[in-house]
Design a protein around this motif. Structure first.
Motif, mmCIF file in Angstrom:
data_model
loop_
_atom_site.group_PDB
_atom_site.id
_atom_site.type_symbol
_atom_site.label_atom_id
_atom_site.label_comp_id
_atom_site.label_asym_id
_atom_site.label_seq_id
_atom_site.Cartn_x
_atom_site.Cartn_y
_atom_site.Cartn_z
ATOM 1 N N ASP B 166 158.412 -5.529 74.180
ATOM 2 C CA ASP B 166 158.822 -5.068 72.854
ATOM 3 C C ASP B 166 160.033 -4.153 72.958
ATOM 4 O O ASP B 166 160.950 -4.220 72.142
ATOM 5 C CB ASP B 166 157.671 -4.337 72.165
ATOM 6 N N TYR B 171 163.890 -5.185 68.706
ATOM 7 C CA TYR B 171 164.759 -4.926 67.574
ATOM 8 C C TYR B 171 166.085 -5.647 67.577
ATOM 9 O O TYR B 171 166.736 -5.743 66.562
ATOM 10 C CB TYR B 171 164.951 -3.421 67.402
ATOM 11 N N ALA B 172 166.499 -6.177 68.682
ATOM 12 C CA ALA B 172 167.817 -6.796 68.662
ATOM 13 C C ALA B 172 167.998 -7.900 69.691
ATOM 14 O O ALA B 172 168.845 -8.754 69.511
ATOM 15 C CB ALA B 172 168.891 -5.741 68.895
ATOM 16 N N ALA B 196 154.059 1.019 57.013
ATOM 17 C CA ALA B 196 153.933 1.337 58.442
ATOM 18 C C ALA B 196 155.261 1.184 59.184
ATOM 19 O O ALA B 196 155.367 1.579 60.352
ATOM 20 C CB ALA B 196 152.873 0.438 59.079
ATOM 21 N N PHE B 199 156.974 3.585 61.603
ATOM 22 C CA PHE B 199 156.324 3.923 62.870
ATOM 23 C C PHE B 199 156.438 2.810 63.897
ATOM 24 O O PHE B 199 155.784 2.833 64.925
ATOM 25 C CB PHE B 199 154.862 4.299 62.610
ATOM 26 N N PHE B 200 157.274 1.840 63.601
ATOM 27 C CA PHE B 200 157.545 0.774 64.557
ATOM 28 C C PHE B 200 158.892 0.985 65.245
ATOM 29 O O PHE B 200 159.369 0.113 65.953
ATOM 30 C CB PHE B 200 157.516 -0.597 63.849
ATOM 31 N N THR B 201 159.510 2.119 65.027
ATOM 32 C CA THR B 201 160.843 2.351 65.590
ATOM 33 C C THR B 201 160.764 2.861 67.030
ATOM 34 O O THR B 201 159.702 3.240 67.524
ATOM 35 C CB THR B 201 161.605 3.377 64.738
ATOM 36 N N HIS B 204 159.101 6.170 68.559
ATOM 37 C CA HIS B 204 157.655 6.293 68.755
ATOM 38 C C HIS B 204 157.175 5.653 70.053
ATOM 39 O O HIS B 204 155.979 5.679 70.349
ATOM 40 C CB HIS B 204 156.918 5.670 67.564
ATOM 41 N N PHE B 205 158.111 5.067 70.810
ATOM 42 C CA PHE B 205 157.699 4.315 71.998
ATOM 43 C C PHE B 205 156.943 5.165 73.005
ATOM 44 O O PHE B 205 155.907 4.749 73.534
ATOM 45 C CB PHE B 205 158.903 3.654 72.677
ATOM 46 N N ASN B 207 155.229 7.927 72.636
ATOM 47 C CA ASN B 207 153.900 8.304 72.166
ATOM 48 C C ASN B 207 152.931 7.125 72.172
ATOM 49 O O ASN B 207 151.781 7.255 72.590
ATOM 50 C CB ASN B 207 153.984 8.872 70.740
ATOM 51 N N VAL B 208 153.420 5.983 71.690
ATOM 52 C CA VAL B 208 152.564 4.793 71.661
ATOM 53 C C VAL B 208 152.173 4.415 73.090
ATOM 54 O O VAL B 208 151.002 4.146 73.373
ATOM 55 C CB VAL B 208 153.284 3.608 70.977
#
Lengths: 223, 223
Positions: B166, B171-172, B196, B199-201, B204-205, B207-208
């Motif tokens: 991911d 994203y690109a 939501a 929070f997919f940006t 947040h990587f 932390n996720v």
DNA sequence: ACCTGAACACCGTTCAAGT
DNA sequence: ACCTGAACACCGTTCAAGT
């Protein structure tokens, strides 16, 4: 005039065409054969020209139904993601997420070659968004805030995605190294890998999956 | 005679070649430029012919150093995996696994286009096996049996693999849908996804990643 | 509306020839 | 040993032409 499309028959100096013997083209038929061809030959060997041959038409005929190869792949993504059953809403969020995860894995097992492409493309189509939306709903139904829902989806999704990729490409379907390591080299230079080798096989997939998936569900306080 | 390779100068009726102005080919130079080209244009647009142009030589010259395109990719895999630093053995197994995971993620961030290929190919080369071996050693050093080591690697590896994919394609960098869903459609038909979305940006990587990775390490009783 | 053949600008790779 | 040009068997796609 190709024989595939019918026979020319001379009658009173004119030629008439017999009714075609082949099934007419349609998006559905093209998609179905495309998936078949991809699973048989792999994504790299798939081509519009081979697909046309299989459909009994010319390559350019396909362009009457799809504007480009990329559009075909988009349609395949929608077809494949659309085939995933939506778990019954009467189940608990955790149960529904488990069903989604198993469907996801099943997809990778049943369409391993196509899955390799699916795993690296952006799911930013309507079909991809719908799938994401259905999974997010499980978290919202469990009372999650948008942030926790997003985090929950990402954590579970990453894990399932990793499992599914290995299930699809691990042993036969991804491009292999041009000289894969041999058994002797493995035993001599990497004894610890050789020892663990027996536990990298397919029969351990369910157990391995559960080990991680259960831990993540409990961490998210869904189970 | 291409000007790239030197200039022909007429002297006393003979032609001599000036010393070449370009750097000679080598496996290292070819690999470095190949990675550059892949990151600039993506794996699908990469070609031997374009690589040759960038190197200032003919396409066929590359075949003096690599027998095929697949061999180049094999070499790139070895180069990229070989660049991952081996964590200090004085660290705890959990600390070393954390470092491997961060290196893995860094690889996906730094070579996102190449990573997409890496994530779906079989790691059955010597380079791939070496990487697996180094990670397995962490589990063995923690006293794991071969089975628990294999399970541990698989569980953590699947997760990191999903995160890294991911991070590289989200994203690109992966192939986009030919008609990505628009903001209006998203807001109208998928309000929960829209909510939501923030929070997919990328921010947040970390932390996720930690949310899931920590849970898995603890489940494996490594932390 | 749907299908087609020829053509264009690309590929990876083989081969024989050059130094 | 290394580099090259021409050729081969492929690609996806454009275009003008057929029905």
């Amino acid at each position: 005039m190709s024989l595939i499309w019918g026979q020319l028959v001379a009658t009173t100096g004119k030629t008439i065409r017999r009714p075609r013997t082949t099934i007419p083209l349609s998006r559905d038929r093209i998609e179905a054969h495309a998936l078949e061809l991809i699973e048989e030959q792999g994504i790299d060997l798939f081509s519009i020209r081979k697909l046309a041959e299989r459909l009994g038409c010319q390559a350019m005929s396909i362009y009457n139904h799809f504007p480009s190869k990329a559009h075909i792949f988009d349609a395949l993504m929608a077809r494949v993601l659309g085939s995933i059953p939506i778990p019954d809403r009467s189940l608990t969020p955790a149960q529904r997420l488990r069903e989604f995860a198993q469907s996801w894995r099943a997809l990778a097992r049943e369409s391993p070659k196509f899955y390799l492409w699916l795993s690296i493309c952006q799911w930013n189509s309507v079909a991809g968004t719908r799938f994401l939306s259905e999974m997010l709903a499980c978290f919202y139904d469990a009372g999650f805030t948008p942030q926790r829902a997003a985090y929950g989806f990402r954590v579970l999704g990453y894990y399932v995605q990793g499992v599914a990729t290995d299930e699809s490409s691990g042993y036969a379907n991804g491009p292999s190294s041009v000289d894969p390591i041999g058994a002797e080299t493995l035993a001599r230079d990497f004894p610890q890998v050789a020892e663990a080798h027996a536990f990298f096989t397919n029969e351990h997939f369910d157990n391995v999956f559960e080990l991680g998936f259960g831990a993540l569900l409990r961490k998210l306080e869904l189970e």
